[in-house]
Design an enzyme around this catalytic site. Structure first.
Site, PDB file in Angstrom:
ATOM      1  N   GLU A 176       0.833  -1.212   0.000  1.00 38.11           N
ATOM      2  CA  GLU A 176       0.000   0.000   0.000  1.00 38.11           C
ATOM      3  C   GLU A 176       0.873   1.270   0.000  1.00 38.11           C
ATOM      4  O   GLU A 176       0.658   2.179   0.795  1.00 38.11           O
ATOM      5  CB  GLU A 176      -0.951   0.000   1.205  1.00 38.11           C
ATOM      6  CG  GLU A 176      -1.853  -1.220   1.245  1.00 38.11           C
ATOM      7  CD  GLU A 176      -2.946  -1.133   2.327  1.00 38.11           C
ATOM      8  OE1 GLU A 176      -2.783  -0.370   3.284  1.00 38.11           O
ATOM      9  OE2 GLU A 176      -3.969  -1.819   2.166  1.00 38.11           O
ATOM     10  N   GLU A 192      -5.994  -8.210   0.206  1.00 37.99           N
ATOM     11  CA  GLU A 192      -6.419  -8.311   1.611  1.00 37.99           C
ATOM     12  C   GLU A 192      -7.914  -8.059   1.672  1.00 37.99           C
ATOM     13  O   GLU A 192      -8.416  -7.110   1.071  1.00 37.99           O
ATOM     14  CB  GLU A 192      -5.735  -7.245   2.482  1.00 37.99           C
ATOM     15  CG  GLU A 192      -4.230  -7.347   2.565  1.00 37.99           C
ATOM     16  CD  GLU A 192      -3.608  -6.287   3.484  1.00 37.99           C
ATOM     17  OE1 GLU A 192      -4.361  -5.536   4.155  1.00 37.99           O
ATOM     18  OE2 GLU A 192      -2.375  -6.201   3.524  1.00 37.99           O
TER      19      GLU A 192
END
Ligand SMILES: *[C@@H]1O[C@H](CO)[C@@H](O)[C@H](O)[C@H]1NC(C)=O
Ligand SMILES: *[C@@H]1O[C@H](CO)[C@@H](O)[C@H](O)[C@H]1NC(C)=O
Ligand SMILES: *[C@@H]1O[C@H](CO)[C@@H](O)[C@H](O)[C@H]1NC(C)=O
Ligand SMILES: *[C@@H]1O[C@H](CO)[C@@H](O)[C@H](O)[C@H]1NC(C)=O
Length: 478
Positions: free
Chosen positions: A115, A260
């Protein structure tokens, strides 16, 4: 009849080929031994695992397991990987090639960063991520792994947005639009997937007006209508916002991986076992149906976040951060979850887990709540152990003041491997009577695992700093 069975077999093949994956992180004071975790993955039918680094012991344990592996390059290594292809070649040689050829590890992806474009990073990784991706790709090709191992960047869903709030309005975030376009083109040219992390829980956490029911797959919120598509859950809508963004920029067929997805069980009023089970089971049922989303019918490729709780994770994002596991720290399942992969339809606990003795550290009955040492000791314990299950709406949120203090003392005592000196807050005592209540579990720690082969980078220094602060406190307070 024939075509029908053919279709059923084909469909179930498509679905089972994609399978379900798990995120396996190691930011724990007492991680389970890697061999125990690999057994846990296999017993529960996980076919894929996503790692956040390339820890030697973890990869060794995955050797010949058949489990597909995504290894990771942490954000703090991106600058190095971006600095030159030689660095990337070294990384690939040590962390990919060696494991594939010497250890039989089924590495299929390299996650470059984690991220990295998250808005809270203030652009720190904006200049290094893409060059790192290019260098790793070049290194993989040079190592002869270009076809077998694909690069990708697990991105937060905040890299795209929809001004209209409808999926069809989706496009890459304005401030990184050109960068996202260049990265997506590079991934596409190399046959690599787009990886995104999608979190309805976070939407609910940051926006109290978020419609709770829309977070779930069996929710009763009224559907969001977008042209001919109708959305009854946030996952589908968010996923399709990405599909629209990709399509609009010329990458309508780009494969997508959900890097995720999950729901935490503690540390916030919306983080509990009931919601976590409802969300994860809803998601599993959704993807096992094979029907996909309105814009992308078919199998969904996803990794649950996460496998096991990690009690040493930073709680900057929130106290829930240490409670994402479908399993507790000791490999015990938190709730019933049918992954469609075991005969019983329930999660299978970890085997051969070694616990410390059945004893706890609690506030001594003779200690006085008003004693100023109490507050000091509690904040010391909470700073060095884990008090994220205390607080409003959490599993131990209903303890009285003494219970609270005992919880903090015990957490510190267990994390310190039940060291006698870790229960000497001058106010505490060791007991063999389990202080747990129906909702609040006072844990007993598992035995510390020491890697046999190559030293793990994180833990020993961590242990060292814990010991150092303990000594400091003993010197200053006692
Ligand atoms: C391989 O990965 C490990 C773990 O992430 C890291 O510590 C190490 O520096 C990497 N090796 C190279 C040569 O970059
Ligand atoms: C980002 O910027 C904010 C505000 O300037 C600051 O508080 C925060 O610490 C910064 N975060 C990082 C990771 O640099
Ligand atoms: C217990 O601890 C939590 C978190 O530190 C605090 O919010 C709560 O008020 C405490 N409860 C009591 C009864 O002291
Ligand atoms: C610890 O407890 C003893 C007796 O209960 C007391 O005399 C002593 O002052 C306490 N020490 C501290 C540092 O609070």
């Amino acid at each position: 009849m024939g075509w029908f069975f053919g279709a059923v077999v084909l469909l179930s093949m498509l679905v089972s080929v994609s399978g379900i994956g798990a995120n396996w992180g190691n930011q724990a004071t007492h991680p389970l031994p890697p061999d125990t975790v690999v057994r846990l993955l296999k017993d529960n039918g996980f076919q894929k695992v996503k790692l956040f680094d390339a820890d030697y012991d973890t990869l060794r344990a995955l050797s010949k397991s058949g489990i597909e592996v995504m290894v990771g390059i942490p954000n703090d290594m991106l600058a190095t990987m971006a600095s030159g292809v030689k660095q990337a070649e070294k990384w690939v040689k040590q962390n990919v090639s060696a494991h594939i050829s010497n250890n039989g590890v089924n590495i299929r992806y390299v996650a470059v960063g984690n991220e990295p474009f998250l808005q809270t990073y203030n652009g720190t990784f904006l200049r290094t991520t893409f060059p790192a991706l290019q260098n790793i790709q070049a290194a993989l090709i040079k190592a002869g792994l270009g076809n077998r191992v694909k690069v990708t960047i697990p991105l937060n869903a905040d890299v795209y947005e929809s001004p209209s709030s409808l999926p069809s309005g989706g496009d890459f975030r304005a401030d990184i639009h050109d960068l996202m376009l260049a990265i997506t083109k590079f991934l596409s040219d190399n046959g690599a997937p787009f990886t995104v992390n999608i979190y309805p829980f976070i939407s609910l956490y940051i926006d109290p007006n978020f419609p709770v029911e829309y977070a779930f797959f069996d929710g009763s919120s009224s559907p969001v209508i977008d042209g001919s598509a109708s959305y009854t859950n946030m996952f589908d809508a968010n996923h399709d916002t990405l599909v629209w963004a990709l399509q609009k920029n010329g990458f309508g067929n780009m494969p997508i991986i959900i890097g995720e997805i999950g729901w935490p069980t503690d540390g916030d009023m919306n983080a509990n076992v009931g919601y976590a089970r409802r969300f994860n089971q809803g998601f599993m049922t959704h993807i096992l149906s094979g029907k996909g989303t309105p814009m992308r019918p078919g199998p969904v490729d996803a990794y649950l976040f996460s496998l096991i709780d990690e009690d040493a994770k930073s709680i900057d994002p929130g106290n829930f951060e240490r409670h994402w596991g479908a399993f507790y720290y000791d490999g015990n399942p938190k709730y019933l979850l049918n992954l469609g992969s075991t005969n019983t339809g329930a999660l299978v606990p970890a085997k051969n887990v070694h616990y410390l003795s059945r004893k706890w550290c609690v506030m001594s009955p003779s200690a006085n709540l008003q004693d100023p040492q109490v507050a000091l000791s509690v904040s010391f314990a909470c700073a060095h152990a884990d008090c994220t299950s205390l607080g409003y709406g959490t599993s131990c949120g209903n303890l009285d003041a003494r219970g609270n203090i005992s919880y903090a003392f015990n957490s510190y005592y267990q994390i310190q491997n039940q060291l006698d000196t870790a229960c000497r807050f001058n106010l505490s005592m060791i007991t063999k009577t389990d202080p747990s209540t129906a909702e609040c579990r006072f844990g007993i720690m598992i035995e510390q695992y020491y890697p046999s082969s190559v030293p793990r980078s994180g833990y020993p220094s961590n242990l060292f700093s814990l010991m150092a602060s303990l000594i400091l406190i003993l010197v200053t307070v006692w």
